[in-house]
Design a protein around this motif. Structure first.
Motif, PDB file in Angstrom:
ATOM      1  N   ARG A 242       0.849  -1.201   0.000  1.00 36.67           N
ATOM      2  CA  ARG A 242       0.000   0.000   0.000  1.00 36.67           C
ATOM      3  C   ARG A 242       0.883   1.249   0.000  1.00 36.67           C
ATOM      4  NH1 ARG A 242      -4.386  -0.331   4.692  1.00 36.67           N
ATOM      5  NH2 ARG A 242      -5.251   1.476   3.557  1.00 36.67           N
ATOM      6  N   GLY A 243       1.964   1.214   0.770  1.00 32.29           N
ATOM      7  CA  GLY A 243       2.908   2.333   0.786  1.00 32.29           C
ATOM      8  C   GLY A 243       3.614   2.501  -0.545  1.00 32.29           C
ATOM      9  N   VAL A 244       3.982   1.382  -1.177  1.00 33.87           N
ATOM     10  CA  VAL A 244       4.638   1.437  -2.486  1.00 33.87           C
ATOM     11  C   VAL A 244       3.713   2.084  -3.510  1.00 33.87           C
ATOM     12  CG1 VAL A 244       5.495   0.038  -4.409  1.00 33.87           C
ATOM     13  CG2 VAL A 244       6.181  -0.508  -2.055  1.00 33.87           C
ATOM     14  N   ARG A 245       2.440   1.718  -3.478  1.00 35.15           N
ATOM     15  CA  ARG A 245       1.486   2.301  -4.423  1.00 35.15           C
ATOM     16  C   ARG A 245       1.307   3.798  -4.169  1.00 35.15           C
ATOM     17  NH1 ARG A 245      -3.204  -1.988  -5.979  1.00 35.15           N
ATOM     18  NH2 ARG A 245      -1.847  -3.792  -6.352  1.00 35.15           N
ATOM     19  N   ASP A 246       1.280   4.188  -2.907  1.00 33.87           N
ATOM     20  CA  ASP A 246       1.212   5.618  -2.587  1.00 33.87           C
ATOM     21  C   ASP A 246       2.445   6.344  -3.119  1.00 33.87           C
ATOM     22  OD1 ASP A 246      -1.207   5.306  -1.306  1.00 33.87           O
ATOM     23  OD2 ASP A 246      -0.379   5.424   0.723  1.00 33.87           O
ATOM     24  N   TYR A 247       3.609   5.719  -2.944  1.00 34.19           N
ATOM     25  CA  TYR A 247       4.848   6.320  -3.436  1.00 34.19           C
ATOM     26  C   TYR A 247       4.773   6.516  -4.952  1.00 34.19           C
ATOM     27  CZ  TYR A 247       9.742   6.895  -4.709  1.00 34.19           C
ATOM     28  OH  TYR A 247      10.923   7.369  -5.240  1.00 34.19           O
ATOM     29  N   CYS A 248       4.269   5.504  -5.651  1.00 35.87           N
ATOM     30  CA  CYS A 248       4.180   5.605  -7.107  1.00 35.87           C
ATOM     31  C   CYS A 248       3.202   6.698  -7.541  1.00 35.87           C
ATOM     32  CB  CYS A 248       3.797   4.254  -7.703  1.00 35.87           C
ATOM     33  SG  CYS A 248       5.170   3.067  -7.687  1.00 35.87           S
ATOM     34  N   GLN A 249       2.121   6.872  -6.787  1.00 33.09           N
ATOM     35  CA  GLN A 249       1.198   7.971  -7.096  1.00 33.09           C
ATOM     36  C   GLN A 249       1.901   9.312  -6.917  1.00 33.09           C
ATOM     37  OE1 GLN A 249      -1.371   7.226  -8.619  1.00 33.09           O
ATOM     38  NE2 GLN A 249      -2.528   5.537  -7.725  1.00 33.09           N
ATOM     39  N   ALA A 250       2.693   9.427  -5.845  1.00 27.30           N
ATOM     40  CA  ALA A 250       3.437  10.671  -5.605  1.00 27.30           C
ATOM     41  C   ALA A 250       4.499  10.888  -6.677  1.00 27.30           C
ATOM     42  CB  ALA A 250       4.081  10.631  -4.219  1.00 27.30           C
ATOM     43  N   TYR A 251       5.173   9.809  -7.061  1.00 32.60           N
ATOM     44  CA  TYR A 251       6.194   9.875  -8.122  1.00 32.60           C
ATOM     45  C   TYR A 251       5.601  10.448  -9.401  1.00 32.60           C
ATOM     46  CZ  TYR A 251       9.275   7.983 -11.801  1.00 32.60           C
ATOM     47  OH  TYR A 251      10.093   7.828 -12.903  1.00 32.60           O
ATOM     48  N   HIS A 252       4.359  10.071  -9.693  1.00 29.75           N
ATOM     49  CA  HIS A 252       3.681  10.539 -10.904  1.00 29.75           C
ATOM     50  C   HIS A 252       2.866  11.819 -10.649  1.00 29.75           C
ATOM     51  CE1 HIS A 252       4.749   7.330 -13.677  1.00 29.75           C
ATOM     52  NE2 HIS A 252       4.549   6.454 -12.702  1.00 29.75           N
ATOM     53  N   ASP A 253       3.252  12.568  -9.603  1.00 31.47           N
ATOM     54  CA  ASP A 253       2.642  13.865  -9.311  1.00 31.47           C
ATOM     55  C   ASP A 253       1.158  13.771  -8.994  1.00 31.47           C
ATOM     56  OD1 ASP A 253       5.098  15.383  -9.856  1.00 31.47           O
ATOM     57  OD2 ASP A 253       4.756  14.826 -11.938  1.00 31.47           O
ATOM     58  N   GLY A 254       0.782  12.723  -8.293  1.00 33.37           N
ATOM     59  CA  GLY A 254      -0.598  12.576  -7.856  1.00 33.37           C
ATOM     60  C   GLY A 254      -0.888  13.448  -6.644  1.00 33.37           C
TER      61      GLY A 254
END
Length: 346
Positions: A242-254
């Protein structure tokens, strides 16, 4: 330096069958080399994902993956995040109770072989690196593997250069003092060095190294602990992913990016929030999958160059059971910012 992240209570429903009594008793000790990609773990803690599944995280900074592997094998850590060094494969040779479970950093990695500016007209071809002093951060580190893979298309091997070991923060001084001719450089130094005239980019790891995507860092597990605590092991990775997915959303400027940056600032990755606007963010696999071909190639390279002795089958080295469990529970990853053109973290 040791640090312990304090979990925050949330009102979200429990996503585990663990009872609260069991949950409060489960402490997982995690060793990690801090970087921007640590944001995945930080946000899983801050948002209470681990707490929801009955896990309390005690996290410590790591100085080297070699030390971390020994501590993981001794169950002083149950989970370790770090670069894929030869030490991992030497651990398998000794039949130590560890296994790679998920990807922590993968292509694009943003690594460059860089050269001193005064050698720009001297090193006209990679073949001109023969006999030159080239920096790596460890004798059996993933950086040394990358150097070797960059040289091979030009008929050179790692034995054809003089590899000197320097911690990454010492590269600037080494370049300035002409103690090294070149070095395998990682972000954020890859952008800082050219700006300050310290070193020039020469060969990109992302463009040269195959198989791709390269998996340069992984999350690993003590298998003895996992066998004794199967539900805790599965639920750790449920919260972790769940944290990894949040990180990826942040990485893509979510929409979660500001929250992620605030956590990275608080954790001391960099005290200036503006830094993260231009810094290279390590990419991760949103579903945690390790590129098996990349790891197998790395293992074979370490054996060929005598950093380790034996090639093990993929099923001994990598176990995707835990991230597969997490992905089954969480469903497919859906990118929030569909306009993002960034590679990786999908």
């Amino acid at each position: 330096m040791k640090f312990i992240f304090k979990t925050l209570m949330t009102t979200a429903a429990l996503v585990s069958t663990l009872s609260l009594a069991q949950a409060e008793d489960t402490v997982v000790k995690l060793g990690m080399a801090r970087s921007i990609s640590s944001g995945a773990t930080l946000i899983a803690i801050a948002r209470g994902y681990f707490k929801e599944v009955g896990i309390k995280i005690e996290a410590e900074d790591l100085d080297s993956s070699a030390d971390a592997i020994a501590l993981l094998a001794q169950n002083q850590y149950q989970i370790v995040e770090g670069g894929v060094s030869a030490g991992y494969f030497n651990a398998f040779t000794k039949n130590l109770p560890i296994v790679m479970t998920s990807s922590r950093a993968s292509s694009p990695v943003g690594h460059w072989l860089m050269i001193r500016p005064d050698l720009k007209e001297v090193i006209k071809s990679p073949k001109d690196l023969k006999g030159r002093i080239v920096a790596s951060n460890g004798p059996g580190s993933v950086s040394t593997y990358e150097l070797g893979k960059m040289l091979e298309p030009h008929g050179l091997t790692i034995a054809d250069i003089d590899v000197k070991i320097f911690p990454f923060p010492q590269y600037a001084v080494a370049f300035a003092n002409k103690a090294i001719d070149a070095g395998l450089v990682i972000p954020t130094w890859t952008s800082e060095f050219p700006q300050k005239g310290i070193a020039l980019p020469y060969i990109s790891a992302d463009e040269v190294i195959k198989p791709s995507p390269i998996t340069i860092a992984v999350t690993s597990l003590n298998t003895d602990w996992a066998k004794k605590n199967p539900e805790a092991a599965k639920n750790f990775f449920l919260a972790y992913q769940r944290g990894v997915r949040d990180y990826c959303q942040a990485y893509h400027d979510g929409s979660i990016r500001k929250e992620m940056v605030d956590l990275l600032v608080k954790a001391g990755i960099n005290r200036d929030p503006a830094f993260f606007d231009t810094a290279f963010w390590n990419t991760r696999s949103a579903d945690g999958q390790i590129n098996v071909a990349s790891i197998m190639d790395m293992q074979e390279w370490y054996v060929k160059n005598k950093f380790t002795q034996q090639v093990f089958p993929a099923e001994r080295v990598i176990d995707h059971t835990y991230v597969n469990y997490a992905n089954e529970k969480l469903g497919p990853f859906v990118l929030e910012n569909k306009n993002s053109k960034k590679e990786g973290c999908r």
